[in-house]
Design an enzyme around this catalytic site. Sequence first.
Site, PDB file in Angstrom:
ATOM      1  N   LYS A 130     -42.468  34.369 -25.076  1.00  0.00           N
ATOM      2  CA  LYS A 130     -41.414  35.378 -24.933  1.00  0.00           C
ATOM      3  C   LYS A 130     -41.235  35.638 -23.451  1.00  0.00           C
ATOM      4  O   LYS A 130     -42.184  35.473 -22.677  1.00  0.00           O
ATOM      5  CB  LYS A 130     -41.824  36.682 -25.637  1.00  0.00           C
ATOM      6  CG  LYS A 130     -40.662  37.557 -26.023  1.00  0.00           C
ATOM      7  CD  LYS A 130     -40.016  37.121 -27.339  1.00  0.00           C
ATOM      8  CE  LYS A 130     -38.742  37.898 -27.623  1.00  0.00           C
ATOM      9  NZ  LYS A 130     -38.228  37.615 -28.965  1.00  0.00           N
ATOM     10  N   ASP A 170     -32.466  37.431 -27.075  1.00  0.00           N
ATOM     11  CA  ASP A 170     -33.139  38.565 -27.728  1.00  0.00           C
ATOM     12  C   ASP A 170     -32.322  39.790 -27.309  1.00  0.00           C
ATOM     13  O   ASP A 170     -31.151  39.645 -26.918  1.00  0.00           O
ATOM     14  CB  ASP A 170     -34.609  38.665 -27.280  1.00  0.00           C
ATOM     15  CG  ASP A 170     -35.417  39.679 -28.102  1.00  0.00           C
ATOM     16  OD1 ASP A 170     -35.709  39.396 -29.273  1.00  0.00           O
ATOM     17  OD2 ASP A 170     -35.731  40.769 -27.592  1.00  0.00           O
TER      18      ASP A 170
HETATM   19  P1  NDP Z   1     -29.072  43.142 -29.363  1.00  0.00           P
HETATM   20  O1  NDP Z   1     -29.249  43.392 -27.918  1.00  0.00           O
HETATM   21  O2  NDP Z   1     -27.944  42.300 -29.825  1.00  0.00           O
HETATM   22  O3  NDP Z   1     -28.973  44.535 -30.138  1.00  0.00           O
HETATM   23  C1  NDP Z   1     -29.992  45.492 -30.051  1.00  0.00           C
HETATM   24  C2  NDP Z   1     -29.562  46.743 -30.804  1.00  0.00           C
HETATM   25  O4  NDP Z   1     -30.666  47.630 -30.861  1.00  0.00           O
HETATM   26  C3  NDP Z   1     -28.424  47.493 -30.125  1.00  0.00           C
HETATM   27  O5  NDP Z   1     -27.653  48.149 -31.087  1.00  0.00           O
HETATM   28  C4  NDP Z   1     -29.199  48.486 -29.254  1.00  0.00           C
HETATM   29  O6  NDP Z   1     -28.473  49.661 -28.901  1.00  0.00           O
HETATM   30  C5  NDP Z   1     -30.336  48.856 -30.178  1.00  0.00           C
HETATM   31  N1  NDP Z   1     -31.491  49.319 -29.393  1.00  0.00           N
HETATM   32  C6  NDP Z   1     -32.099  48.683 -28.362  1.00  0.00           C
HETATM   33  N2  NDP Z   1     -33.100  49.434 -27.866  1.00  0.00           N
HETATM   34  C7  NDP Z   1     -33.115  50.556 -28.607  1.00  0.00           C
HETATM   35  C8  NDP Z   1     -33.893  51.721 -28.589  1.00  0.00           C
HETATM   36  N3  NDP Z   1     -34.889  51.881 -27.701  1.00  0.00           N
HETATM   37  N4  NDP Z   1     -33.644  52.684 -29.513  1.00  0.00           N
HETATM   38  C9  NDP Z   1     -32.633  52.532 -30.412  1.00  0.00           C
HETATM   39  N5  NDP Z   1     -31.845  51.453 -30.467  1.00  0.00           N
HETATM   40  C10 NDP Z   1     -32.085  50.483 -29.581  1.00  0.00           C
HETATM   41  O7  NDP Z   1     -30.485  42.549 -29.872  1.00  0.00           O
HETATM   42  P2  NDP Z   1     -30.800  41.733 -31.195  1.00  0.00           P
HETATM   43  O8  NDP Z   1     -29.946  42.206 -32.313  1.00  0.00           O
HETATM   44  O9  NDP Z   1     -30.807  40.298 -30.848  1.00  0.00           O
HETATM   45  O10 NDP Z   1     -32.329  42.138 -31.467  1.00  0.00           O
HETATM   46  C11 NDP Z   1     -32.691  43.257 -32.258  1.00  0.00           C
HETATM   47  C12 NDP Z   1     -34.137  43.139 -32.706  1.00  0.00           C
HETATM   48  O11 NDP Z   1     -34.302  41.931 -33.460  1.00  0.00           O
HETATM   49  C13 NDP Z   1     -35.172  43.048 -31.575  1.00  0.00           C
HETATM   50  O12 NDP Z   1     -36.369  43.648 -32.019  1.00  0.00           O
HETATM   51  C14 NDP Z   1     -35.380  41.541 -31.434  1.00  0.00           C
HETATM   52  O13 NDP Z   1     -36.634  41.242 -30.844  1.00  0.00           O
HETATM   53  C15 NDP Z   1     -35.335  41.130 -32.891  1.00  0.00           C
HETATM   54  N6  NDP Z   1     -35.035  39.727 -33.141  1.00  0.00           N
HETATM   55  C16 NDP Z   1     -33.890  39.146 -32.680  1.00  0.00           C
HETATM   56  C17 NDP Z   1     -33.621  37.832 -32.957  1.00  0.00           C
HETATM   57  C18 NDP Z   1     -32.324  37.189 -32.595  1.00  0.00           C
HETATM   58  O14 NDP Z   1     -32.084  36.076 -33.049  1.00  0.00           O
HETATM   59  N7  NDP Z   1     -31.462  37.831 -31.826  1.00  0.00           N
HETATM   60  C19 NDP Z   1     -34.605  36.979 -33.670  1.00  0.00           C
HETATM   61  C20 NDP Z   1     -35.735  37.719 -34.197  1.00  0.00           C
HETATM   62  C21 NDP Z   1     -35.941  39.021 -33.902  1.00  0.00           C
HETATM   63  P3  NDP Z   1     -27.877  49.840 -27.425  1.00  0.00           P
HETATM   64  O15 NDP Z   1     -26.654  49.017 -27.397  1.00  0.00           O
HETATM   65  O16 NDP Z   1     -27.658  51.298 -27.280  1.00  0.00           O
HETATM   66  O17 NDP Z   1     -28.955  49.335 -26.478  1.00  0.00           O
END
Ligand code: NDP
Length: 451
Positions: A130, A170
């Site tokens: 990562k 991510d």
């Molecule tokens: P994105 O950046 O596309 O979206 C993240 C989302 O989570 C946004 O809506 C963001 O809101 C919100 N968020 C981030 N930090 C916080 C926080 N501290 N409190 C509340 N909301 C928060 O990321 P992904 O959708 O790609 O990833 C989401 C999760 O899934 C992560 O844990 C990632 O590690 C996991 N994941 C992702 C994969 C992928 O293929 N993308 C694969 C496997 C796991 P805001 O816009 O306000 O920051």
Amino acid sequence: MNEQARKYVEDFMNRLIARNPGEQEFHQAVREVAESLAPHIVTSPVLQQMKVLDRIAEPERVVIFRVPWLNDRGEIEINRGYRVQMNSAIGPYKGGIRFHPSVNLSILKFLAFEQTFKNALTTLPMGGAKGGSDFNPKGKSDNEVMKFCQSFMTELQRHIGQDTDVPAGDIGVGGREIGYLYGQYKRLRDEFTGTLTGKGRDWGGSPLRPEATGYGACYFAEEMLAARGEKFAGKRVCISGSGNVAQYACEKATQLGARVVTLSDSSGFIHDPEGIDTAKLAYVMELKNIFRGRIREYADRYPSATYYPNARPWSIPCDIALPCATQNELNGAEAQALVDNGCRCIVEGANMPSTPDAIRVFRQHRLLFAPGKAANAGGVATSGLEMCQNSMRLQWTPEEVDQRLHAIMRNIHAVCVHYGTRADGSVDYVAGANIAGFMKVANAMLAQGCV
Ligand code: NDP
């Protein structure tokens, strides 16, 4: 857990905490795995002698570097970049890159540790890694994001390669960032190889990679429900987040006949009791992916919805909860509220979104609970399929990729059931995923000796 196993966990964790002080998220992720594995390790002299778990919890390599870049006002900004190469026993390092102000070594080590087991569960040959930076893409212009990505890649390119380490997206790293990162990689290395995944469809990306994590989580939920004779159709679903994973979890849940009633971001959540249908989701995708807006704007657009600032969606009654935002976003009290309101199934789209207290509540009530390392493995699995297509210099159809993704998620569910079935017939998916992932990596490490 018997006394011997309990002692093993405490001794192991004391050593780990002493070697990695202050890294709370890393401690939390390792403890969960150690608790699942201890009953097996204490009965296996070879796993103990070869210190397999101690070695898995020690990154093979960590790179930390300066990322200087010029903002639009011509000022120098400095961020910190990281790559944690955790384990390469079963394949090249593989894992996403996160750009978020909260990024630090503890968070990346927990994510790389989880990734090692998750990648093993996919059955594809991928090790765990990562990376990321404390850079905050929010409020930055495209030009600033590009300059940052170019500076980040100028150092990272020394440490990655299609047979060495293959990063992906991510939090904070989507299609735009992967494009800038790949452009700089290609320019510096003068090669067009599959060194990053999540690329655009016209330049080496796999069909369905953007959809894969959210879709995969729903496929996993379908399997869990089917094992209890239930279906997704007709269920009310609470989703947190509104980024990549949340958007496609919402799309697939709706396609499967469920009604998704919440989405969120770090400022608050919206509740739409009428459901976030295809047209409303298209609006969310445009709002978040193109205009980089806030979820509160959904409630201005759709009067059926209410916006709750500075709150998380777990107080809303639902049958299925899909936490898809970030780590530790669902605590013990919120887990209890979900249970009290009738929720019976929790599937983690995000990595480690449930705190240990929340998991205790889910376990106590024998809820269907799928940990992220199993339920969100569809993303990295499809990245593995992207690597495969890049190596063959071919592109499969979306249907072909979807079929493979579906088969992989079914298979992960089956191994979780195999290793996680309790005496009363219920399934401990946490133990199942931890043991199945560990066995594969551990066997490879035993075969490869003390390295
Ligand atoms: P994105 O950046 O596309 O979206 C993240 C989302 O989570 C946004 O809506 C963001 O809101 C919100 N968020 C981030 N930090 C916080 C926080 N501290 N409190 C509340 N909301 C928060 O990321 P992904 O959708 O790609 O990833 C989401 C999760 O899934 C992560 O844990 C990632 O590690 C996991 N994941 C992702 C994969 C992928 O293929 N993308 C694969 C496997 C796991 P805001 O816009 O306000 O920051």
